[in-house]
Design a protein around this motif. Structure first.
Motif, PDB file in Angstrom:
ATOM      1  N   VAL A  10       0.846  -1.198   0.000  1.00  0.00           N
ATOM      2  CA  VAL A  10       0.000   0.000   0.000  1.00  0.00           C
ATOM      3  C   VAL A  10       0.879   1.244   0.000  1.00  0.00           C
ATOM      4  O   VAL A  10       1.903   1.305   0.674  1.00  0.00           O
ATOM      5  N   CYS A  11       0.445   2.256  -0.773  1.00  0.00           N
ATOM      6  CA  CYS A  11       1.183   3.508  -0.880  1.00  0.00           C
ATOM      7  C   CYS A  11       0.198   4.660  -1.017  1.00  0.00           C
ATOM      8  O   CYS A  11      -1.004   4.451  -1.173  1.00  0.00           O
ATOM      9  N   ALA A  16       1.895   5.401   5.011  1.00  0.00           N
ATOM     10  CA  ALA A  16       2.448   4.410   4.088  1.00  0.00           C
ATOM     11  C   ALA A  16       3.789   4.901   3.554  1.00  0.00           C
ATOM     12  O   ALA A  16       3.990   6.089   3.322  1.00  0.00           O
ATOM     13  N   GLY A  39      -5.436   5.355  -0.691  1.00  0.00           N
ATOM     14  CA  GLY A  39      -4.163   4.737  -1.047  1.00  0.00           C
ATOM     15  C   GLY A  39      -4.240   3.964  -2.344  1.00  0.00           C
ATOM     16  O   GLY A  39      -5.302   3.759  -2.920  1.00  0.00           O
TER      17      GLY A  39
END
Length: 85
Positions: A10-11, A16, A39
């Motif tokens: 996840v970003c 994150a 995200g």
């Protein structure tokens, strides 16, 4: 033996980490390029793309010839079609 696909990283949301080198944060259209804080997922930046003409508007406000071209620039897609002027 079967290879297990690793869970997506996840970003693009609070807390994150940034994606590793060679990857970009790909947001689902419902995430509105990260504005919703939903995200995205880290995905590999493509090194080659077909020359398919299917314009998309990138999250950076630029129009790309297709989704692969946007991804190769490290940009997620905001919407299909050209960006508004």
């Amino acid at each position: 033996a079967c290879k297990v696909k690793p869970a997506p990283v996840v970003c693009g949301t609070r807390g994150a980490a940034a994606c590793p080198t060679g990857q970009f944060c790909n947001f689902a259209p419902s995430a509105l390029c990260g504005a919703t804080d939903k995200g995205g997922t880290c995905e590999a930046v493509p090194t080659t793309c077909d020359e398919v003409k299917s314009p998309v508007c990138g999250c950076d406000g630029n129009t790309y010839p297709n989704d692969c071209s946007a991804a190769s620039a490290g940009v997620s897609i905001a919407s299909p079609g050209s960006c508004a002027l």
